[in-house]
Design a protein around this motif. Structure first.
Motif, PDB file in Angstrom:
ATOM      1  N   SER A   4     -10.153 -14.789 -35.204  1.00 40.08           N
ATOM      2  CA  SER A   4      -8.906 -15.250 -35.821  1.00 40.08           C
ATOM      3  C   SER A   4      -9.084 -16.616 -36.460  1.00 40.08           C
ATOM      4  N   VAL A   5      -8.105 -16.954 -37.285  1.00 44.15           N
ATOM      5  CA  VAL A   5      -8.021 -18.257 -37.932  1.00 44.15           C
ATOM      6  C   VAL A   5      -6.630 -18.810 -37.660  1.00 44.15           C
ATOM      7  N   THR A   6      -6.552 -20.098 -37.307  1.00 43.44           N
ATOM      8  CA  THR A   6      -5.273 -20.697 -36.935  1.00 43.44           C
ATOM      9  C   THR A   6      -5.036 -21.979 -37.716  1.00 43.44           C
ATOM     10  N   ASN A   7      -3.957 -22.004 -38.506  1.00 43.69           N
ATOM     11  CA  ASN A   7      -3.515 -23.207 -39.233  1.00 43.69           C
ATOM     12  C   ASN A   7      -4.657 -23.885 -39.997  1.00 43.69           C
ATOM     13  N   LEU A   8      -5.459 -23.095 -40.669  1.00 42.85           N
ATOM     14  CA  LEU A   8      -6.634 -23.628 -41.354  1.00 42.85           C
ATOM     15  C   LEU A   8      -6.243 -24.277 -42.675  1.00 42.85           C
ATOM     16  N   GLY A  20      -2.418 -24.084 -43.571  1.00 43.56           N
ATOM     17  CA  GLY A  20      -1.635 -23.188 -42.730  1.00 43.56           C
ATOM     18  C   GLY A  20      -2.136 -21.762 -42.676  1.00 43.56           C
ATOM     19  N   THR A  22      -3.410 -18.563 -41.360  1.00 46.56           N
ATOM     20  CA  THR A  22      -3.427 -18.002 -40.015  1.00 46.56           C
ATOM     21  C   THR A  22      -3.495 -16.478 -40.114  1.00 46.56           C
ATOM     22  N   GLU A  24      -5.435 -12.752 -37.908  1.00 45.11           N
ATOM     23  CA  GLU A  24      -6.322 -12.173 -36.913  1.00 45.11           C
ATOM     24  C   GLU A  24      -6.984 -10.934 -37.492  1.00 45.11           C
ATOM     25  N   GLY A  57      -7.207 -27.228 -38.472  1.00 45.02           N
ATOM     26  CA  GLY A  57      -7.124 -25.883 -37.937  1.00 45.02           C
ATOM     27  C   GLY A  57      -8.399 -25.405 -37.279  1.00 45.02           C
ATOM     28  N   GLN A  58      -8.405 -24.132 -36.896  1.00 42.17           N
ATOM     29  CA  GLN A  58      -9.510 -23.580 -36.130  1.00 42.17           C
ATOM     30  C   GLN A  58      -9.966 -22.237 -36.676  1.00 42.17           C
ATOM     31  N   ASN A  60     -11.630 -19.223 -34.998  1.00 40.96           N
ATOM     32  CA  ASN A  60     -11.847 -18.763 -33.630  1.00 40.96           C
ATOM     33  C   ASN A  60     -12.808 -17.578 -33.613  1.00 40.96           C
TER      34      ASN A  60
END
Length: 210
Positions: A4-8, A20, A22, A24, A57-58, A60
């Motif tokens: 996943s990617v979060t708030n990148l 932002g 986001t 999966e 952001g992350q 993942n």
């Protein structure tokens, strides 16, 4: 592999292009990345591949699980088809002999295996470039307009390769404007995450990326 990617937030040169982002991607799933030219598709993919660090952001995903296919074919012109694949198998520490033969079969390169990459047609080079994804052994494929220069038959061959990868539990994020015929693929429109801010760059290299 699920990731996943979060708030990148991602940049291109000195421009803040995306924020932002986001999403999966489940194991066995393909996500199709869409958006107009300049929306940031290539910028996002380069960020995911580790070529440009994210601003925020992350990402993942475990280390060394993402394989990236860019616009460029990434081939060594003086090496043969088989030698190019063996080179990349060694880089990714794959089972070299098995990986090379699997990649050659997947993209119908048997009759070209001893031909220098520099002597291939544009479509043949693209098939060889995509075959590199097979030899990486990595579960996450991130690809930027992978079907450029491919005819209808080889677009279908590429789609079958992706389906086989998904069936093994892999996943894929593919930026493309065409229908690849992947019935279970989801679509992510990058446009809502596009944000241009910062200093405009005069570097033509940076301007080459969406």
């Amino acid at each position: 592999m699920e990731w996943s990617v979060t708030n990148l937030a991602c940049r291109r040169g000195q421009l803040r292009i995306l924020e932002g982002v986001t999403f999966e991607v489940a194991a066995g799933e393909a996500l199709i990345l869409r958006g107009p030219n300049g929306a940031g598709k290539t910028t996002l993919l380069r960020c995911l591949a580790g070529l440009t660090p994210p601003l925020e952001g992350q990402i993942n995903a475990p280390e060394d699980t993402i394989a990236y296919a860019a616009h460029a074919d990434g081939l060594k012109a003086q090496l043969s088809v088989a030698e190019n694949l063996a080179f990349w198998a060694a880089v990714f520490e794959s089972d070299r002999a098995h990986a090379v033969e699997t990649a050659i079969a997947t993209f119908d390169l048997e009759t070209l295996r001893d031909r220098r990459a520099g002597a291939l047609s544009a479509g043949q080079k693209r098939r060889l470039s995509l075959a590199r994804m097979v030899v990486t052994g990595r579960p996450i494929w991130v690809m930027d307009e992978p079907t450029v220069s491919l005819d209808v038959e080889n677009v279908a061959r590429f789609a079958r390769a992706v389906e086989a990868h998904l069936a093994r539990g892999g996943s894929a994020l593919i930026a493309t404007h065409i229908d690849l015929g992947l019935p279970t693929a989801r679509v992510l429109d990058i446009s809502p995450f596009t944000k241009l801010s910062g200093r405009q760059t005069d570097d033509p290299f940076e301007e080459a990326f969406e």
